[in-house]
Design a protein around this motif. Structure first.
Motif, PDB file in Angstrom:
ATOM      1  N   LEU A  89      42.452  25.887  58.017  1.00 56.43           N
ATOM      2  CA  LEU A  89      43.753  25.716  58.489  1.00 56.43           C
ATOM      3  C   LEU A  89      44.753  26.845  57.837  1.00 56.43           C
ATOM      4  N   ASP A  90      44.447  27.137  56.625  1.00 48.93           N
ATOM      5  CA  ASP A  90      45.110  28.392  55.959  1.00 48.93           C
ATOM      6  C   ASP A  90      44.864  29.696  56.650  1.00 48.93           C
ATOM      7  N   THR A  91      43.629  30.010  56.948  1.00 51.90           N
ATOM      8  CA  THR A  91      43.083  31.065  57.572  1.00 51.90           C
ATOM      9  C   THR A  91      43.771  30.916  59.180  1.00 51.90           C
ATOM     10  N   ALA A  92      43.776  30.073  59.916  1.00 53.49           N
ATOM     11  CA  ALA A  92      44.203  29.880  61.088  1.00 53.49           C
ATOM     12  C   ALA A  92      45.894  30.029  61.046  1.00 53.49           C
ATOM     13  N   ALA A  93      46.607  29.713  60.030  1.00 54.47           N
ATOM     14  CA  ALA A  93      48.042  29.829  59.816  1.00 54.47           C
ATOM     15  C   ALA A  93      48.283  31.312  59.598  1.00 54.47           C
ATOM     16  N   SER A  94      47.667  31.956  58.745  1.00 57.60           N
ATOM     17  CA  SER A  94      47.671  33.326  58.656  1.00 57.60           C
ATOM     18  C   SER A  94      47.613  33.987  59.865  1.00 57.60           C
ATOM     19  N   LEU A  95      46.490  34.000  60.612  1.00 58.43           N
ATOM     20  CA  LEU A  95      46.256  34.629  61.828  1.00 58.43           C
ATOM     21  C   LEU A  95      47.078  34.262  63.027  1.00 58.43           C
ATOM     22  N   PHE A  96      47.667  33.178  63.037  1.00 53.58           N
ATOM     23  CA  PHE A  96      48.561  32.733  64.010  1.00 53.58           C
ATOM     24  C   PHE A  96      50.103  33.409  63.761  1.00 53.58           C
ATOM     25  N   ALA A  97      50.261  33.259  62.325  1.00 53.38           N
ATOM     26  CA  ALA A  97      51.530  33.792  62.275  1.00 53.38           C
ATOM     27  C   ALA A  97      51.475  35.552  62.498  1.00 53.38           C
ATOM     28  N   GLU A  98      50.492  35.817  62.191  1.00 56.85           N
ATOM     29  CA  GLU A  98      50.233  37.469  62.401  1.00 56.85           C
ATOM     30  C   GLU A  98      50.290  37.681  64.018  1.00 56.85           C
ATOM     31  N   ARG A  99      49.537  37.102  64.735  1.00 56.99           N
ATOM     32  CA  ARG A  99      49.264  37.391  66.093  1.00 56.99           C
ATOM     33  C   ARG A  99      49.604  36.357  67.110  1.00 56.99           C
ATOM     34  N   GLY A 100      50.221  35.260  66.714  1.00 53.88           N
ATOM     35  CA  GLY A 100      50.449  34.105  67.739  1.00 53.88           C
ATOM     36  C   GLY A 100      49.298  33.539  67.870  1.00 53.88           C
ATOM     37  N   PHE A 101      49.580  32.135  68.351  1.00 52.68           N
ATOM     38  CA  PHE A 101      48.493  31.206  68.674  1.00 52.68           C
ATOM     39  C   PHE A 101      47.412  31.633  69.984  1.00 52.68           C
ATOM     40  N   HIS A 102      48.157  31.851  70.938  1.00 56.19           N
ATOM     41  CA  HIS A 102      47.257  32.618  71.903  1.00 56.19           C
ATOM     42  C   HIS A 102      46.556  34.020  71.830  1.00 56.19           C
ATOM     43  N   GLY A 103      46.884  34.690  70.686  1.00 54.85           N
ATOM     44  CA  GLY A 103      46.646  35.968  70.352  1.00 54.85           C
ATOM     45  C   GLY A 103      45.424  35.862  69.440  1.00 54.85           C
ATOM     46  N   VAL A 104      44.890  34.874  69.107  1.00 58.16           N
ATOM     47  CA  VAL A 104      43.931  34.661  68.299  1.00 58.16           C
ATOM     48  C   VAL A 104      42.529  33.813  68.990  1.00 58.16           C
TER      49      VAL A 104
END
Length: 183
Positions: free
Chosen positions: A9-24
């Motif tokens: 979840l922490d990794t997902a939050a960082s990636l989603f914040a950086e690139r957007g939910f649909h960008g990951v």
């Protein structure tokens, strides 16, 4: 030590914040967690479920800790100061989640959206109740508006946290306390 689910979840939050939910993609998320994309499904039924869990959990934590800190205070003014300190701590340590909630709200499954809304309403009401105790002339509607305005300032940290954390925390606390009329 954080569980594997919390790490994901922490990794997902960082990636989603950086690139957007649909960008990951699930494959990219798995790689960032050191596992295959399909292995994520051992922990979560879907990427949507990850988003839902991260935003529901943080909303539950905000409310739970807010209630605890408010209950431990000696009076309403101290409770508001404790709530401000808690929200500053949250905002400085959970910046990716603030970004994700703001930007990817529409991607949140409807049932999770309703759960988060309910938790957020109770958190706002906690602040509004203390504000009405401190400022008896406030209407409940105005107290809720004040709470939302304070959250707006505090939740701007993903864009405004340009100072070392202790300095930023002190500045945010002073500003929020002043805005809430706590002197």
């Amino acid at each position: 030590m954080a569980s594997r689910r919390e790490q994901i979840l922490d990794t997902a939050a960082s990636l989603f914040a950086e690139r957007g939910f649909h960008g990951v993609s699930v494959v990219e998320l798995g790689a960032a967690c050191g596992i295959s994309g399909p292995a994520l499904y051992k922990h979560f039924p879907s990427k949507d479920a990850m988003l839902a869990e991260m935003l529901v959990e943080i909303s539950e934590e905000l409310l739970r800790v807010g209630r605890e800190r408010s209950a431990q205070a000696q009076d309403a003014t101290d409770a508001l100061r404790a709530l401000v300190a808690w929200h500053v701590e949250f905002a400085l340590h959970h910046q990716p989640l603030i970004v994700v909630q703001d930007r990817d709200w529409a991607s949140l499954p409807e049932d999770a959206r309703e759960r988060v809304r309910g938790l957020q309403r109770r958190y706002v009401q906690l602040w509004a109740d203390r504000l009405c105790e401190v400022h008896p002339d406030l209407t409940p509607k105005r107290a809720r508006a004040m709470a939302h305005a304070a959250f707006g300032m505090l939740n701007s940290t993903p864009h405004s946290a340009m100072l070392p954390e202790p300095e930023m925390a002190a500045m945010l606390e002073r500003m929020a306390v002043g805005a809430l009329g706590l002197g």
